[in-house]
Design a protein around this motif. Sequence first.
Motif, PDB file in Angstrom:
ATOM      1  N   VAL A 196       0.882  -1.335  -0.003  1.00 38.12           N
ATOM      2  CA  VAL A 196       0.118  -0.148   0.110  1.00 38.12           C
ATOM      3  C   VAL A 196       0.728   1.283  -0.036  1.00 38.12           C
ATOM      4  O   VAL A 196       0.238   2.389  -0.305  1.00 38.12           O
ATOM      5  N   LEU A 197       2.024   1.281   0.349  1.00 32.79           N
ATOM      6  CA  LEU A 197       3.111   2.467   0.217  1.00 32.79           C
ATOM      7  C   LEU A 197       3.371   2.747  -1.012  1.00 32.79           C
ATOM      8  O   LEU A 197       3.822   1.902  -1.845  1.00 32.79           O
ATOM      9  N   ARG A 198       3.128   3.970  -1.349  1.00 27.00           N
ATOM     10  CA  ARG A 198       3.717   4.457  -2.545  1.00 27.00           C
ATOM     11  C   ARG A 198       5.432   4.315  -2.525  1.00 27.00           C
ATOM     12  O   ARG A 198       6.075   4.394  -1.736  1.00 27.00           O
ATOM     13  N   PRO A 199       5.884   4.534  -3.718  1.00 30.34           N
ATOM     14  CA  PRO A 199       7.395   4.208  -3.979  1.00 30.34           C
ATOM     15  C   PRO A 199       8.130   5.585  -3.274  1.00 30.34           C
ATOM     16  O   PRO A 199       7.747   6.502  -3.504  1.00 30.34           O
ATOM     17  N   GLY A 200       8.903   5.109  -2.423  1.00 33.00           N
ATOM     18  CA  GLY A 200       9.431   6.547  -1.340  1.00 33.00           C
ATOM     19  C   GLY A 200       8.806   6.707  -0.141  1.00 33.00           C
ATOM     20  O   GLY A 200       9.012   7.510   0.533  1.00 33.00           O
ATOM     21  N   GLY A 201       7.571   6.116  -0.033  1.00 34.62           N
ATOM     22  CA  GLY A 201       6.835   6.231   1.437  1.00 34.62           C
ATOM     23  C   GLY A 201       7.533   5.406   2.468  1.00 34.62           C
ATOM     24  O   GLY A 201       8.477   4.698   2.141  1.00 34.62           O
ATOM     25  N   PHE A 202       6.888   5.569   3.468  1.00 30.75           N
ATOM     26  CA  PHE A 202       7.947   5.209   4.703  1.00 30.75           C
ATOM     27  C   PHE A 202       6.897   4.435   5.655  1.00 30.75           C
ATOM     28  O   PHE A 202       5.697   4.743   5.902  1.00 30.75           O
ATOM     29  N   LEU A 203       7.438   3.291   6.320  1.00 33.17           N
ATOM     30  CA  LEU A 203       6.593   2.739   7.377  1.00 33.17           C
ATOM     31  C   LEU A 203       7.591   2.929   8.737  1.00 33.17           C
ATOM     32  O   LEU A 203       8.818   2.959   8.931  1.00 33.17           O
ATOM     33  N   SER A 204       6.782   3.448   9.518  1.00 31.23           N
ATOM     34  CA  SER A 204       7.279   3.777  10.839  1.00 31.23           C
ATOM     35  C   SER A 204       6.739   2.676  11.981  1.00 31.23           C
ATOM     36  O   SER A 204       5.537   2.837  12.397  1.00 31.23           O
ATOM     37  N   HIS A 205       7.450   1.924  12.332  1.00 36.19           N
ATOM     38  CA  HIS A 205       7.022   0.551  13.147  1.00 36.19           C
ATOM     39  C   HIS A 205       7.886   0.523  14.564  1.00 36.19           C
ATOM     40  O   HIS A 205       8.903   0.810  14.720  1.00 36.19           O
ATOM     41  N   ILE A 206       6.855   0.831  15.478  1.00 37.09           N
ATOM     42  CA  ILE A 206       7.320   0.883  16.909  1.00 37.09           C
ATOM     43  C   ILE A 206       6.462  -0.461  17.655  1.00 37.09           C
ATOM     44  O   ILE A 206       5.283  -0.592  17.595  1.00 37.09           O
ATOM     45  N   ASP A 207       7.481  -0.938  18.346  1.00 38.69           N
ATOM     46  CA  ASP A 207       6.643  -2.389  19.120  1.00 38.69           C
ATOM     47  C   ASP A 207       7.716  -2.495  20.083  1.00 38.69           C
ATOM     48  O   ASP A 207       8.971  -2.425  20.219  1.00 38.69           O
ATOM     49  N   VAL A 208       7.160  -3.625  21.023  1.00 41.34           N
ATOM     50  CA  VAL A 208       7.866  -4.236  22.074  1.00 41.34           C
ATOM     51  C   VAL A 208       8.277  -5.685  21.733  1.00 41.34           C
ATOM     52  O   VAL A 208       7.226  -6.238  21.063  1.00 41.34           O
ATOM     53  N   TYR A 209       9.442  -6.137  22.281  1.00 43.96           N
ATOM     54  CA  TYR A 209       9.684  -7.459  21.585  1.00 43.96           C
ATOM     55  C   TYR A 209      10.230  -8.429  22.739  1.00 43.96           C
ATOM     56  O   TYR A 209      10.897  -7.974  23.713  1.00 43.96           O
ATOM     57  N   THR A 210       9.929  -9.748  22.660  1.00 39.52           N
ATOM     58  CA  THR A 210      10.755 -10.675  23.486  1.00 39.52           C
ATOM     59  C   THR A 210      11.832 -11.136  22.725  1.00 39.52           C
ATOM     60  O   THR A 210      12.065 -10.587  21.409  1.00 39.52           O
ATOM     61  N   ARG A 211      12.885 -11.870  22.913  1.00 36.79           N
ATOM     62  CA  ARG A 211      13.974 -12.218  22.434  1.00 36.79           C
ATOM     63  C   ARG A 211      13.653 -13.045  21.142  1.00 36.79           C
ATOM     64  O   ARG A 211      14.166 -12.855  20.089  1.00 36.79           O
ATOM     65  N   GLN A 212      12.610 -13.834  21.216  1.00 38.02           N
ATOM     66  CA  GLN A 212      12.224 -14.780  20.390  1.00 38.02           C
ATOM     67  C   GLN A 212      11.523 -13.766  18.869  1.00 38.02           C
ATOM     68  O   GLN A 212      11.861 -14.051  17.845  1.00 38.02           O
ATOM     69  N   GLY A 226      10.644  -5.147  -1.428  1.00 42.37           N
ATOM     70  CA  GLY A 226      10.231  -3.810  -1.562  1.00 42.37           C
ATOM     71  C   GLY A 226      10.411  -2.711  -0.391  1.00 42.37           C
ATOM     72  O   GLY A 226      10.118  -1.642  -0.481  1.00 42.37           O
ATOM     73  N   LEU A 227      10.710  -3.315   0.823  1.00 44.85           N
ATOM     74  CA  LEU A 227      10.999  -2.438   1.888  1.00 44.85           C
ATOM     75  C   LEU A 227      12.405  -2.378   2.292  1.00 44.85           C
ATOM     76  O   LEU A 227      13.084  -3.488   2.604  1.00 44.85           O
ATOM     77  N   GLU A 228      13.148  -1.230   2.349  1.00 45.46           N
ATOM     78  CA  GLU A 228      14.504  -1.148   2.600  1.00 45.46           C
ATOM     79  C   GLU A 228      14.621  -0.469   4.014  1.00 45.46           C
ATOM     80  O   GLU A 228      14.176   0.508   4.482  1.00 45.46           O
ATOM     81  N   TRP A 229      15.085  -1.149   4.966  1.00 47.23           N
ATOM     82  CA  TRP A 229      15.009  -0.836   6.263  1.00 47.23           C
ATOM     83  C   TRP A 229      16.163   0.270   6.689  1.00 47.23           C
ATOM     84  O   TRP A 229      17.418  -0.265   6.215  1.00 47.23           O
ATOM     85  N   THR A 230      15.564   1.293   7.061  1.00 51.19           N
ATOM     86  CA  THR A 230      16.848   2.195   7.345  1.00 51.19           C
ATOM     87  C   THR A 230      17.217   2.650   8.770  1.00 51.19           C
ATOM     88  O   THR A 230      18.165   3.412   8.884  1.00 51.19           O
ATOM     89  N   ARG A 314      11.638   0.988  14.317  1.00 53.14           N
ATOM     90  CA  ARG A 314      12.236   0.786  13.272  1.00 53.14           C
ATOM     91  C   ARG A 314      11.537   1.234  11.972  1.00 53.14           C
ATOM     92  O   ARG A 314      10.315   1.611  11.903  1.00 53.14           O
ATOM     93  N   ILE A 315      12.462   1.856  11.156  1.00 56.70           N
ATOM     94  CA  ILE A 315      11.761   2.505   9.953  1.00 56.70           C
ATOM     95  C   ILE A 315      12.394   2.048   8.418  1.00 56.70           C
ATOM     96  O   ILE A 315      13.413   1.480   8.371  1.00 56.70           O
ATOM     97  N   ALA A 316      11.378   2.188   7.585  1.00 58.11           N
ATOM     98  CA  ALA A 316      11.682   1.243   6.460  1.00 58.11           C
ATOM     99  C   ALA A 316      11.034   2.465   5.104  1.00 58.11           C
ATOM    100  O   ALA A 316      10.030   3.019   5.467  1.00 58.11           O
ATOM    101  N   VAL A 317      11.645   2.396   4.187  1.00 60.59           N
ATOM    102  CA  VAL A 317      11.116   3.103   3.075  1.00 60.59           C
ATOM    103  C   VAL A 317      10.788   2.133   1.911  1.00 60.59           C
ATOM    104  O   VAL A 317      11.391   1.040   1.589  1.00 60.59           O
ATOM    105  N   ARG A 318       9.679   2.336   1.098  1.00 60.42           N
ATOM    106  CA  ARG A 318       9.456   1.710  -0.089  1.00 60.42           C
ATOM    107  C   ARG A 318      10.195   1.858  -1.181  1.00 60.42           C
ATOM    108  O   ARG A 318      10.299   3.038  -1.545  1.00 60.42           O
ATOM    109  N   ARG A 319      10.902   0.950  -1.652  1.00 57.64           N
ATOM    110  CA  ARG A 319      11.819   1.065  -2.986  1.00 57.64           C
ATOM    111  C   ARG A 319      10.685   1.282  -4.124  1.00 57.64           C
ATOM    112  O   ARG A 319       9.750   0.586  -4.290  1.00 57.64           O
TER     113      ARG A 319
END
Length: 319
Positions: A196-212, A226-230, A314-319
């Motif tokens: 759904v992201l346009r080329p050059g669009g961004f995913l801003s992902h915030i979450d809590v994590y277990t080790r697994q 399609g996602l490049e993690w920056t 974490r942040i990713a950009v849509r290639r």
Amino acid sequence: MSATPDVMTAFTSGLADINLDESGTARRGANAAGMKSASASIYDMAATLSGHGALWNWGMHDPALVEEIRARVPGFGEPWTDGFSEQLYFLALRELPIDLDDYAGRHVLEVGCGMGEGLNFLSRVAPGAGMTGLDLSPKAVARGTATLSRGDALTFVHGDAEELPFEDGSVDVLVNIESSHTYPDLGRFLGEAARVLRPGGFLSHIDVYTRQRTETMRRTAEEIKGLEWTADHDISDRVRAAVRRRMAPGSHFRTTLGKQRMNPLVRQIAAHSQILMFGGMFAGYQPPPAIKALSKLGIVPWMSGLPMESYRHRIAVRR
């Protein structure tokens, strides 16, 4: 459907299954459907019972961020809020390479918006954007629509994070905050975000994590085309700082709870339950003596939850 004991059990066991699995295998079929049904029921109940300004997430505390927010939103903070939940939302946009004054005409989508108060806050921080919140809980969406929606500027839709009801390349920024650890198929969500992201669009992902779950996220992110993690920032210390401030005597959280009419012991139990739900174990919370006594009698849980290891942005950009 209300959050019956069976629903609560299905939800907590589903969370454990998703977040403690060493293999990181995606859940599909009946198992995934059961978890999603339980999750929707839990958040339906929350939407029905929660008052305006209730906690949205574990929050974070960063004095520099507070000053930035106050410069954009005069009067931000108490007595209406402790501001910790809002800081997480502010961080989600602030760290992107888009000026907050340059959102006019952009489409911002929040997946897992709950009752919409976080997205409503972002609409004040980045005016001019068209903001859409999506959530699995019908009642959360209904509440957001009834109390917060404002034409094309802020809308809410019911939907599944793993099957986003949006056209390819229709979103400029996708925000996902403290939600994806409940998703049975993380890869499917990330794939939908890329779609759904346009080329050059961004995913801003915030979450809590277990080790697994950290390892599952690492492997899954590498597999998504399609996602490049920056960026990958550990914000655990700032999240713990917020949780500890909420737990402290005289905090906004405790003061607000103290104004409610209830038996003092019931108030302690309510505070204990909220602290456990919103990061208490992560921040080293220890229950007061009365709660410990009740836990020995089996009346309330002493400690519960998953062994969360970190809280990350974490942040990713849509290639």
